[in-house]
Enzyme design. Structure first.
Site, short mmCIF file in Angstrom:
data_model
loop_
_atom_site.label_atom_id
_atom_site.label_comp_id
_atom_site.label_asym_id
_atom_site.label_seq_id
_atom_site.Cartn_x
_atom_site.Cartn_y
_atom_site.Cartn_z
N ASP A 429 0.86 -1.20 0.00
CA ASP A 429 0.00 0.00 0.00
C ASP A 429 0.89 1.24 0.00
OD1 ASP A 429 -2.27 1.54 0.21
OD2 ASP A 429 -2.43 1.33 2.38
N GLU A 432 2.56 5.25 -3.85
CA GLU A 432 2.54 6.28 -4.92
C GLU A 432 3.88 7.00 -5.04
OE1 GLU A 432 0.15 5.90 -2.57
OE2 GLU A 432 -1.12 4.77 -3.93
N ASP A 512 -9.03 3.87 -1.90
CA ASP A 512 -9.95 4.27 -0.82
C ASP A 512 -11.23 4.87 -1.36
OD1 ASP A 512 -7.98 3.32 0.78
OD2 ASP A 512 -7.20 5.30 1.35
C1 GLC Z 1 -4.66 3.18 3.02
C2 GLC Z 1 -5.21 2.02 2.21
C3 GLC Z 1 -6.29 1.32 2.98
C4 GLC Z 1 -5.72 0.85 4.30
C5 GLC Z 1 -5.13 2.02 5.08
C6 GLC Z 1 -4.41 1.58 6.34
O1 GLC Z 1 -5.63 4.16 3.18
O2 GLC Z 1 -5.65 2.42 0.94
O3 GLC Z 1 -6.81 0.23 2.25
O4 GLC Z 1 -6.70 0.22 5.07
O5 GLC Z 1 -4.21 2.73 4.27
O6 GLC Z 1 -3.35 0.73 6.04
#
Ligand code: GLC
Length: 852
Positions: A429, A432, A512
């Protein structure tokens, strides 16, 4: 440059026409390109014929167009007398090196060449490139020369004409309807928590689109990782403007006209999607977060207790010590490895988040920091110091993933989780990369990344160049690291950010999103667009991430998501719980029924997944991919509806276009007959389709007979989702299991839906290793024929490959029969359903069954 260009050109390839004025070739030598026969191309331009294309020069601008295949040409434009570096993160080296012989031509206006599928003309006036297909259809045509340099810097703009009937599809998970016409987009990977309609850019950079014009489709891929933009006639009607802040003009045109051929060619260029383990097609439960081991165990126990078929549980950042990647909080997760193995024993795989940012923790015994620092593995600032910025763990460092050695180091960090603890898959995650507390949400553009990649000069690159590649290289590092640890297991890695070609490393999701009805609607075109860009193994957070889903929304979302490639229920820590049981047993019963439907459909889903991984044709398909003939004038059917999609060749899901509305809606049924998936009965009560066609023409297709698209009126119900089967399909299904690890009881079912061109396929392998690459798979061709006497013949081919699947018999169910059939001993007829079924052995030979 392709090696072919270095050979002397046979005379038949030389472009010959009257010369006007010549430009001295020696003054514009192009690195890597040998001198070839040349002719004047215009008042001050020179064209050189190459065996597989041509080079054209005007002043210090150099344009090279080469044919990699008959249906794929590459266009590169350079300034300062030279072409850009011939390197790519997306396009496979073998594709870039490929070439075919071309035939040159010259007219009063242009010089160029043709292949068996395409014709390329370069304007003598300004170097503008026009690519035409063999039917004379203009695919892309420059309005202002090959490109206009950006006076402010290293950027450029290309302006191409938009034909009157054009439509555009692709660019990955952008907002809004599938058709991109009249809108503009920026490619700049951005952390976009709670994004809303109209918001752009989002998480990924997939600068590839499929264009439609005059009944045919083609592809265009701009291989440039810098901040780029695509304006499909938004700023100026009729003008497609493609711009970049820097980087090369390096693009590919893919001929089509069949959209599946465009997808195959794109996969040939950038790679096929990584074949996923079978379990990843099961239902997956996630949440940010389950704060303790006890909480996670309770979720898994409830899933099993409530008989919600499930294959995976996800661990978000809460399992870590102070959100530090590759740690476990021993206070809240005291028996981490035992927990994972207990889940495995119940057929539940564990997926863990491992964000890329490494906590800046000197002298604390934090191994990823210590080894990363010792080996100089982190991105640097412009003045050469390791770059430190805040993300979840506080101040963090960022691995320099564009270096092979950094990726190899990163891969070793998975040893404990993957080899010892038995975690099955990982989640990358925030890549970017996301940075907190900064308006740009990411790192400074002058940060320094080291490139060490075949094709590229070993050099230091700015973040401006690497930004959109960063997530892809994070994903790659994890994928390759897992492969190094378990060479014969298919890795499962999900990333949020990526670039074209990232499908080679696995799965992505749409980030998200929100727990709102319009986000459920957006999910469909987003996942379709990701699939067009290679990322077929994609999902959207079921129920939505930000905000709290109402019980009805969660139910409808589960229904739709059970027909999308990756099905993961995930929600934000701020939101109310979102597991399948919230809202009471009536809701849970509906959700369970749909999750069960997915598990029954797994043999089909896996067959479609394997086809996608082998060919690049996505699992989830816009209607135009299966029915490219479109409306009467060829217009893509998807313009009529954004909520209908194909899952493989046979299934059409017709989600409500406004899922929040209880009002009736109509479903477009493309040419040919259809069956109701849930009852197996042929669909009747069809109405002729009325539509706004291309150019605002109102068309009623009532006089076109049964082969034209029709509509069917639907009154939506919470507990139902309209799904249709294309007449002429055979769909493999299985008995219910609670996870993919369980062997289904009884025969494998083959549901036969008679109709024209009746076909199907059945694929199986061990579901987790790469043995299929060496023949350990089983693929069976299925077909049926509607006989003149209304009888049906079903043919099961001889399985190909050496793998022995779990089934020993088939239950063949033939739908759409008005009378009890004769001809097959033991067949039972269900008059109410209009179907006959019989069981036959699956003994590895071909067989034909004739029902009269
Ligand atoms: C980011 C991700 C989400 C995750 C969060 C905490 O917002 O896109 O899916 O739950 O981080 O890790």
């Amino acid at each position: 440059m392709a090696p072919a260009a270095q050979t002397r050109i046979p005379s038949r390839h030389v472009i010959a026409f009257a010369t006007t004025s010549w430009l001295a070739l020696s003054a514009v030598a192009v690195p890597g390109v040998a001198t070839a026969d040349s002719v004047a191309a215009g008042p001050a331009a020179v064209a050189q014929a190459l065996p597989s294309g041509m080079i054209w020069r005007l002043g210090d601008m150099v344009l090279q167009v080469t044919a990699l295949r008959d249906d794929v040409v590459r266009v590169r434009v350079g300034r300062n007398g030279s072409l850009p570096e011939d390197a790519s993160w997306a396009v496979l080296p073998a594709a870039r090196r490929a070439s075919v012989a071309v035939t040159g031509f010259s007219t009063a206006d242009a010089v160029g060449f043709s292949t068996r599928a395409l014709k390329v003309a370069v304007s003598r006036r300004d170097g503008g490139v026009t690519v035409t297909d063999r039917t004379g259809r203009v695919l892309l045509s420059d309005l202002d020369g090959a490109m206009v340099p950006d006076r402010r810097g290293d950027g450029f703009t290309m302006t191409k004409s938009i034909p009157d009937d054009a439509h555009y599809f692709g660019l990955g998970d952008k907002f809004g309807p599938l058709d991109r016409l009249g809108r503009s987009f920026v490619m700049w990977n951005t952390d976009s928590y709670g994004y809303q309609e109209g918001q752009d850019p989002l998480y990924k950079d997939i600068p590839f689109f499929i264009g439609y014009t005059k009944g045919g489709y083609y592809g265009m891929f701009l291989d440039n990782s810098w901040r780029t933009s695509f304006d499909f006639g938004k700023t100026r009607r009729g003008e497609l403007a493609i711009g970049a802040d820097g980087g090369p003009v390096d693009y590919y045109v893919l001929a089509g006209p069949d959209p599946k051929d465009v997808e195959r060619a794109y996969a040939w260029l950038t790679g096929t999607p990584a074949m996923q383990p079978l379990w990843t097609l099961g239902f997956q439960q996630s949440r940010w977060g389950y704060p303790t081991e006890k909480d996670v165990r309770a979720i898994v126990a409830r899933l099993r207790h409530d008989r919600i078929p499930t294959d995976a549980i996800w661990l978000d950042i809460d399992y870590q010590q102070h959100y530090r990647p590759f740690t476990v909080d021993a206070k809240t997760f005291p028996a981490f490895g035992k927990m994972v193995s207990d889940f495995t024993a119940q057929g539940v795989h564990t997926v863990a988040i491992t964000d890329l940012h490494i906590a800046d923790l000197p002298n604390a015994g934090y191994a990823p920091y210590d080894s990363g620092m010792a080996q100089d593995r982190f991105v640097k600032t412009a003045d050469g110091k390791p770059y430190v910025a805040p993300v979840w763990p506080g101040p963090t460092l960022f691995p320099d993933f564009t270096q092979a050695a950094t990726r190899a180091w990163w891969g070793t960090l998975y040893r404990q989780f993957y080899l010892q603890d038995g975690i099955s898959g990982f989640w990358n995650d925030m890549d970017e990369p996301a940075i907190f507390d900064t308006p740009t949400k990411t790192m400074p553009l002058d940060n320094r990344h080291r490139i060490d990649e075949p094709g590229f000069a070993a050099r230091v690159a700015s973040h401006r160049e690497i930004h959109n590649l960063y997530g892809m290289q994070n994903h790659r590092a994890t994928y390759e690291g897992l492969l190094a640890l378990k060479p014969d297991e298919r890795p499962f890695v999900m990333t949020r950010a990526s670039y074209a070609g990232g499908q080679r490393y696995g799965v992505t999701w749409t980030g998200d999103n929100s727990s709102t009805w319009n986000h459920l609607r957006l999910t469909i075109p987003m996942l379709e667009s990701l699939g067009l860009g290679g990322f077929t193994f994609s999902g959207a957070d079921i129920g939505g991430f930000a905000g709290s889903a109402s019980a009805n929304l969660l139910t409808k979302w589960i229904e739709v998501a059970m027909f999308t490639p990756i099905a993961r229920d995930h929600s934000d820590e701020q939101s109310l719980p979102q597991e399948p049981w919230v809202g009471g047993t009536a809701q849970e019963d509906i959700r369970r029924r749909f999750i069960e439907a997915r598990y029954r459909l797994l043999p089909y889903l896996y067959t479609v997944a394997e086809e996608a991984a082998r060919t690049g044709i996505p699992m989830m398909r816009p209607l135009f991919m299966e029915f490219p003939a479109g409306l009467l004038d060829g217009t893509p059917l998807d313009l009529a509806t954004d909520s209908q999609f194909m899952l493989g060749r046979a299934l059409m899901v017709a989600a409500p276009p406004s899922p929040e509305s209880p009002g009736p809606y109509s479903v477009t049924l493309p040419v040919g007959g259809w069956y109701d998936y849930w009852t197996g009965k042929p669909v009747t009560n069809l109405k002729p389709l009325s539509l706004w066609g291309a150019g605002g023409l109102f068309m009623t297709l009532k006089d076109t007979g049964p082969t034209a698209p029709h509509t069917l009126g639907i009154t939506p119900r919470l507990d139902q989702l309209p799904v249709f089967v294309r007449a002429g399909s055979i769909i493999p299904r299985q008995n219910l299991v609670q996870s993919t690890g369980e062997t289904p009881a009884g025969p494998l079912q083959l549901d036969v839906y008679p109709g024209a061109d009746c076909q199907g396929s059945l694929y199986a392998d061990d579901g987790h290793s790469f043995a299929f690459r060496h023949g350990a798979y089983s693929r069976t061709a299925l077909s049926c024929t509607l006989e003149a006497d209304h009888g049906v013949t079903v043919t099961i081919g001889r399985p190909e490959g050496s793998f022995q699947p779990w089934w020993h018999s088939y239950r063949i169910v033939v739908h759409g029969l008005a009378h009890a059939p004769r001809g097959v001993a033991g067949a039972t007829y269900d008059g109410a359903a209009g179907s006959a079924s019989f069981v036959v052995p699956a003994n590895g030979t071909a067989a034909t069954y004739r029902l009269r």
